[in-house]
Design an enzyme around this catalytic site. Structure first.
Site, mmCIF file in Angstrom:
data_model
loop_
_atom_site.group_PDB
_atom_site.id
_atom_site.type_symbol
_atom_site.label_atom_id
_atom_site.label_comp_id
_atom_site.label_asym_id
_atom_site.label_seq_id
_atom_site.Cartn_x
_atom_site.Cartn_y
_atom_site.Cartn_z
ATOM 1 N N HIS A 90 36.816 70.515 36.749
ATOM 2 C CA HIS A 90 37.925 71.125 36.019
ATOM 3 C C HIS A 90 39.100 71.309 36.960
ATOM 4 O O HIS A 90 38.944 71.799 38.079
ATOM 5 C CB HIS A 90 37.509 72.484 35.446
ATOM 6 C CG HIS A 90 38.641 73.235 34.812
ATOM 7 N ND1 HIS A 90 39.066 74.471 35.255
ATOM 8 C CD2 HIS A 90 39.457 72.913 33.772
ATOM 9 C CE1 HIS A 90 40.084 74.884 34.513
ATOM 10 N NE2 HIS A 90 40.336 73.964 33.604
ATOM 11 N N SER A 91 40.293 70.881 36.527
ATOM 12 C CA SER A 91 41.507 71.086 37.287
ATOM 13 C C SER A 91 41.375 70.470 38.683
ATOM 14 O O SER A 91 41.060 69.289 38.817
ATOM 15 C CB SER A 91 41.802 72.592 37.352
ATOM 16 O OG SER A 91 43.060 72.857 37.916
ATOM 17 N N LEU A 92 41.587 71.268 39.742
ATOM 18 C CA LEU A 92 41.474 70.741 41.099
ATOM 19 C C LEU A 92 40.067 70.217 41.381
ATOM 20 O O LEU A 92 39.891 69.277 42.160
ATOM 21 C CB LEU A 92 41.839 71.829 42.118
ATOM 22 C CG LEU A 92 41.770 71.447 43.597
ATOM 23 C CD1 LEU A 92 42.713 70.289 43.908
ATOM 24 C CD2 LEU A 92 42.078 72.652 44.472
ATOM 25 N N SER B 251 38.314 68.407 39.521
ATOM 26 C CA SER B 251 38.231 66.995 39.124
ATOM 27 C C SER B 251 38.840 66.096 40.196
ATOM 28 O O SER B 251 38.347 64.992 40.441
ATOM 29 C CB SER B 251 38.942 66.785 37.784
ATOM 30 O OG SER B 251 40.331 67.030 37.910
ATOM 31 N N PHE C 160 38.150 67.577 33.291
ATOM 32 C CA PHE C 160 38.741 68.497 32.320
ATOM 33 C C PHE C 160 40.095 68.972 32.854
ATOM 34 O O PHE C 160 40.186 69.482 33.965
ATOM 35 C CB PHE C 160 37.860 69.736 32.115
ATOM 36 C CG PHE C 160 36.526 69.470 31.492
ATOM 37 C CD1 PHE C 160 36.215 68.253 30.915
ATOM 38 C CD2 PHE C 160 35.549 70.474 31.471
ATOM 39 C CE1 PHE C 160 34.980 68.021 30.337
ATOM 40 C CE2 PHE C 160 34.317 70.255 30.894
ATOM 41 C CZ PHE C 160 34.020 69.028 30.331
#
Length: 674
Positions: free
Chosen positions: A354-356, A358, A489
């Site tokens: 998720h976010s960083l 990923s 995500f």
């Protein structure tokens, strides 16, 4: 009655006062009353305690787990501790100690209770279980009342509380007036009794369904910036727990037949926490940052230091190495531990970021080595040894040689010590300071070396790309497995690749060890960026619309319906802030419309040629957009943050993951009846 029952009657009779009959009529009616039902022992159910900042709640185990705990309690020897795995084997219950310990992550142990009697006051929302000794006394009094068919009995306790057994269905608890807060309660409230219930079946409580024992697939979920993952400031552990629960519910609704036929089990999701290692005492970075932080607007600056700075840390060679080492070490540790607890598991493994998180996974997967290079120099049939140093040498280096005997007594070597968590060392009686030294040493020195030693690593190899990129040059550790699928995500991958100087991704490029990749985002997410335009630049390709798990309409149609129902004043205030979003919704793809979409969309509009989007996802589409909850907030800034954090609670996202996993297993997807 048995000898034990007779003995209990004698004990209870010391505190039970028989109430006199109110009149002789009660004796005259005795012959007409039906024969009372014989006493039956209460069926216990096991609960565990969950404490939050402002309240304490008791939650029931599933019936399967409760039965396992009850059997262990009845068959276990009093002098030995019995450990029972519950909740999909993510927790261990020490039955004698009555404690619940997390297996895969750091979490304070919680109390466990064998519950038989419950109480609830007028202002309570749910029944609470009595302590076990209190419940035993209640059960003894109840047994006497049933056996002798004598009710209106009063049971008094040393703390002054009184329980009266009026009849089998009416049992009340009265608190002594002296113990109540006379400044808060009125005289009428002081005497209000609590309702007392016997057995879990007599109270309103939702007992969760047990999880299938068989695990079909394992998924590791890596969080983004900061220690909290949603607007409720919940940890990655709590968010992954919710995501797992949603997936179990969706399996029951969308793979019902396969479950009933025993073709599938479940998907296990495990959280990967790297933030605490970066901001812990080992790096000292928080203390260094705090010294240079301005004193004004302290709360905002603390938030910035604790969250947004993670982006800058990832672009620093020093701390980027710490982050990727921590993520890889934690994933491999969890993978090893899971295999130990599930030796029969033969499924595949996927990763979610998720976010960083990923971006971290993207860079790590780009630097994996396939085939024989993955474990160069390491025999495939022999376990890798962490170091030639012995446990004694390591403890001596740390100045902790006095704990050698303690660790050797538990047959711990360096490999098993590397898998220990803080709670494990605490159980051995090792103080906090030495525990932190050991854990920091193992995580910072041995585990990163272990992963890096498995392969020859280098800076990012983008030989398939048009140009090199300005990525931090570090040694990338290797994962102990080849991921089946990588799910991103709310991912900034596209933006980071662009600002690093990468303008185009070669369509033939693929991860060395992972063949599937999905980029999933909410249309309002300000952190999310697309990937497909970097691969197919000559075609204006719309993202794939993720169908709602219940067949919701396309988002812009639902948004239009919602606005129509609003008052005109509210509509006028909102339309301005939503105009840009409205225009973007008008261009949402029609190719992925659910069957329930508006019939006005013609067949010509829905027909689109199949487009091959490179090999990052095996030629399939990569970008997928959610259509969930279009009107969540009319504060555009709050809405933006909310959209970036919505993935953990999105059933549509969970269903997309399940469909990808079970499609590869050849299990048919079922659309439930509306």
């Amino acid at each position: 009655m048995s000898g034990g029952q007779i003995r209990n009657v004698g004990l209870v009779s010391q505190v039970v006062d028989e109430a006199s009959p109110s009149s002789t009529s009660s004796f005259e009616m005795l012959d007409m009353e039906p024969v009372p039902a014989p006493y039956q022992e209460v069926q216990p159910h096991w609960f565990f305690c969950r404490r939050a900042e402002d309240n304490t709640s008791w939650l029931p185990f599933s019936r399967e787990d409760s039965d396992k705990l009850e059997n262990a309690c009845n068959t276990g020897k009093l002098c030995e501790e019995v450990v029972v795995a519950v909740d999909g084997e993510r927790y261990d219950i020490h039955v004698k100690e009555r404690k619940r310990y997390a297996v895969y992550w750091e979490q304070a142990p919680t109390e466990v209770r064998r519950c038989t009697w419950f109480y609830k006051g007028d202002k309570d929302t749910r029944f609470m279980p009595y302590p076990e000794d209190f419940s035993n006394s209640l059960e003894e009094a109840y047994m006497i009342a049933v056996t002798l068919d004598e009710w209106k009995r009063k049971l008094e306790f040393p703390n002054g509380e009184t329980i009266i057994l009026h009849n089998p269905k009416l049992i009340m608890q009265y608190q002594p007036i002296g113990l109540q807060d006379e400044w808060v309660s009125s005289p009428s409230e002081q005497t209000r009794p609590r309702t007392v219930k016997r057995g879990v079946d007599s109270i309103s409580v939702e007992i969760p369904d047990g999880e299938p024992e068989k695990v079909d697939h394992l998924v590791f979920m890596v969080h983004g910036i900061g220690p909290a993952c949603d607007l409720r400031f919940r940890s990655i552990i709590q968010c992954v727990n919710d995501f797992r629960s949603a997936s179990l519910s969706l399996l029951a609704s969308h793979y019902k037949r396969a479950q009933q036929d025993g073709k599938i089990g479940r998907v296990e999701f495990l959280p990967v926490n790297w933030h605490s290692a970066l901001h812990g005492d080992a790096t000292g970075v928080d203390e260094d940052i705090q010294r240079i932080t301005l004193p004004s607007i302290s709360r905002l600056r603390h938030f910035t230091n604790d969250t947004l700075l993670d982006l800058f840390f990832y672009n620093s060679p020093t701390y980027c190495q710490t982050i990727v080492d921590t993520v890889a070490s934690e994933i491999n540790r969890l993978h090893t531990l899971f295999k130990q607890r599930h030796p029969e598991f033969n499924g595949d493994v996927s990763v979610v970021g998720h976010s960083l998180g990923s971006l971290i996974l993207f860079d790590m997967l780009t630097n994996q080595r396939n085939g024989s290079e993955t474990r160069k120099g390491v025999p495939t049939n022999e376990p890798f040894r962490l170091s030639c140093d012995t446990l004694e040498q390591t403890l001596t280096r740390l100045g902790l040689q006095q704990y050698l005997d303690t660790l050797q007594t538990e047959n711990l070597d360096l490999e098993s010590l590397a898998l220990c968590q803080d709670g494990d060392l605490k159980d051995l009686g090792i103080p906090l300071g030495p525990r932190k030294k050991i854990l920091n040493y193992m995580r910072r020195k041995w585990l990163p070396e272990f992963h890096r030693a498995q392969s020859v690593t280098s800076a990012v190899d983008y030989e398939y790309f048009d140009m090199g990129i300005g990525q931090v040059s570090i040694d990338y550790p290797q994962l102990a497995f080849h991921p089946q699928t990588f799910f991103a995500f709310g991912s900034p991958i596209g933006m980071f690749l662009t600002v690093r100087g990468l303008k185009h991704i070669d369509p033939n490029y693929t991860f060395p060890t992972c063949k599937s990749f999905y980029n999933i985002y909410h249309p309002y997410d300000p952190v999310a960026y697309r990937i497909e335009p970097m691969i197919v630049s000559e075609v204006d390709l719309e993202p794939m619309l993720i169908p709602h798990h219940k067949g919701r309409k396309r988002m812009h149609l639902e948004l239009k319906d919602s606005l129509t129902r609003m008052s005109m004043d509210l509509k006028n205030n909102v339309l301005g802030s939503l105009r840009t979003a409205w225009q973007s919704f008008a261009r949402l793809p029609v190719a992925a419309l659910p069957p329930e979409a508006e019939s006005s969309v013609s067949a010509e509009q829905t027909e689109q040629p199949e487009i091959k989007v490179g090999m990052l996802n095996g030629g399939r589409r990569i970008d997928y957009v959610l259509q969930e909850k279009p009107i969540e907030s009319f504060n555009e800034y709050l809405f933006a943050i909310q959209s970036h954090l919505c993935y953990w609670e999105s059933e549509d996202t969970a269903l997309l993951l399940l469909k990808e996993i079970y499609d590869k297993l050849g299990v048919a997807f079922e659309q439930p009846q509306q």
